[in-house]
Design an enzyme around this catalytic site. Structure first.
Site, short mmCIF file in Angstrom:
data_model
loop_
_atom_site.label_atom_id
_atom_site.label_comp_id
_atom_site.label_asym_id
_atom_site.label_seq_id
_atom_site.Cartn_x
_atom_site.Cartn_y
_atom_site.Cartn_z
N ARG A 75 -9.19 9.48 16.55
CA ARG A 75 -7.51 8.86 15.85
C ARG A 75 -7.08 10.41 14.80
NH1 ARG A 75 -8.14 6.09 18.54
NH2 ARG A 75 -8.95 3.59 18.38
N PHE A 101 0.48 -1.37 -0.01
CA PHE A 101 0.33 0.12 0.17
C PHE A 101 0.92 0.91 -0.09
CE2 PHE A 101 -2.24 3.06 3.40
CZ PHE A 101 -3.32 3.47 2.21
N ILE A 102 2.21 1.85 0.75
CA ILE A 102 2.47 2.86 1.15
C ILE A 102 3.60 2.32 0.45
CG2 ILE A 102 3.59 4.49 2.97
CD1 ILE A 102 2.05 3.53 5.19
N TYR A 137 2.79 -6.48 17.77
CA TYR A 137 3.29 -5.65 16.31
C TYR A 137 3.98 -4.29 16.99
CZ TYR A 137 2.64 -2.28 12.79
OH TYR A 137 2.52 -1.33 11.75
N ILE A 183 12.55 -10.79 3.01
CA ILE A 183 14.31 -9.41 3.62
C ILE A 183 14.73 -10.39 4.79
CG2 ILE A 183 12.37 -8.19 3.41
CD1 ILE A 183 11.83 -7.70 6.74
N LEU A 209 9.98 -0.69 4.47
CA LEU A 209 8.79 -0.88 4.06
C LEU A 209 7.80 -2.29 5.09
CD1 LEU A 209 7.24 2.24 2.21
CD2 LEU A 209 8.20 2.68 4.55
N SER A 239 3.01 -11.22 0.27
CA SER A 239 2.36 -11.81 1.26
C SER A 239 0.96 -11.19 1.16
CB SER A 239 2.89 -11.85 2.41
OG SER A 239 3.47 -10.43 2.76
N GLY A 298 1.47 -7.75 -0.53
CA GLY A 298 1.91 -6.08 -2.02
C GLY A 298 1.50 -7.26 -3.19
#
Length: 313
Positions: free
Chosen positions: A208, A12-13, A141, A55, A74, A35, A37
């Site tokens: 948020r 996404f980013i 996370y 990675i 990222l 996975s 993207g």
């Protein structure tokens, strides 16, 4: 012309960052395991090379980092929910993968701009949340993101130049609304385009700090420029990547309905256990040191997202 390695560049980013770098006339290498993207997010471009891989593969990372001017890291399992569902695999990617990238960048002598998260803060003791605020992550996370920051800080003592970019709530096209791990805006926009209803967990007064994806990529590029101009020796900095505006989920739902011109209703369900009541980033450090300010108002960003979803993008 410079050459950049972008891990997670098909996501996404990452895909929006790749477009920005290519538009600047640079060459980009994307390392992604696909996975989450997809190559479909990426443009066809002579300056783009796509590598499928993990990675955590030290040799693979080192070989494709060779001759690069810098690395944007990222790649991640970017979900609090999934980090609880698959604790070990999330830790492998988010912690070991980050250390692998950082270590190889240190060996190659190139700077790294790495995605971190507002999840490192946990429940804020004060808002807006400044970079020096207490960190107390509530999820695997967030804990892995904080560990990545600490490793980068330690490696700076050995010569690494790195910035950790604490993303707040990023939204925009290419964030998959069908994923159970997707952000609230994409889910709301998709539901609104289908006629709703938009279901809010709890009373809707939780807040948020939302930031549009192209503003995020602007911050990443400015952070890399900052590191490239930092002189000799190691350097480590942390920056919030945020809009600096607090929006309640009820206000957001109404704004999504307006942006999509939907007849959808808003419904309220049970509150989620452990939901953070307020989240608001302090943008002052990024403004002062990077010259960064988010310039996409929420209403404009929502209209762009709605148009992309309606068009099938």
């Amino acid at each position: 012309m410079r050459t950049w390695l972008v891990t997670g560049g098909a996501g996404f980013i990452g895909s929006w960052l790749v477009e920005r770098l290519l538009a600047a006339g640079d060459s980009v290498r994307v390392l992604d395991d696909f996975s989450t993207g997809t190559p479909d997010n990426l443009p066809r471009h002579d300056g783009l090379r796509i590598i499928e891989g993990d990675i955590c593969d030290t040799g693979l990372v080192a070989s494709h980092m060779a001759d690069c001017d810098g690395c944007f890291h990222l790649a991640a399992v970017a979900s609090v929910v999934r980090s609880f569902e698959d604790w070990a695999e999330t830790h492998r990617v988010n912690a070991l993968g980050t250390v692998t990238v950082l270590e190889q960048a240190l060996r190659a002598g190139i700077p790294v701009v790495a995605a971190s998260s507002a999840a490192v803060y946990g429940i804020p003791t004060a808002v807006p949340q400044e970079e020096d605020a207490q960190v107390d992550p509530l999820s695997p996370y967030g804990l892995d993101k904080l560990a990545g920051e600490r490793h980068a800080q330690l490696m700076a003592g050995h010569g690494l130049k790195a910035c950790a970019m604490r993303f707040f709530n990023v939204y925009g096209p290419r964030q998959d609304p069908k994923s159970p791990y997707s952000g609230v805006i994409s889910i709301f926009a998709d539901r609104a385009l289908q006629g709703g209803p938009l279901v809010i967990d709890g009373a809707g007064d939780q807040t948020r700090d939302f930031i549009y994806v192209t503003d995020v990529t602007a911050a990443l590029v400015l952070a890399m420029r900052f590191l490239m101009q930092a002189g000799t020796g190691g350097r480590f900095e942390v920056f919030n990547v945020c809009g600096g505006t607090e929006t309640s989920i009820s206000t957001l739902a109404a704004a999504v309905i307006a942006a999509t011109e939907s007849p959808a209703d808003i419904e309220y369900g049970p509150a989620r256990t452990g939901d953070i009541p307020r989240s608001l980033g302090a943008p002052a450090r990024a403004a002062a040191r990077l010259g960064f300010r988010a310039d996409t108002p929420l209403e404009q960003g929502l209209r762009s997202l709605a148009a992309a979803l309606a068009g099938g993008a």
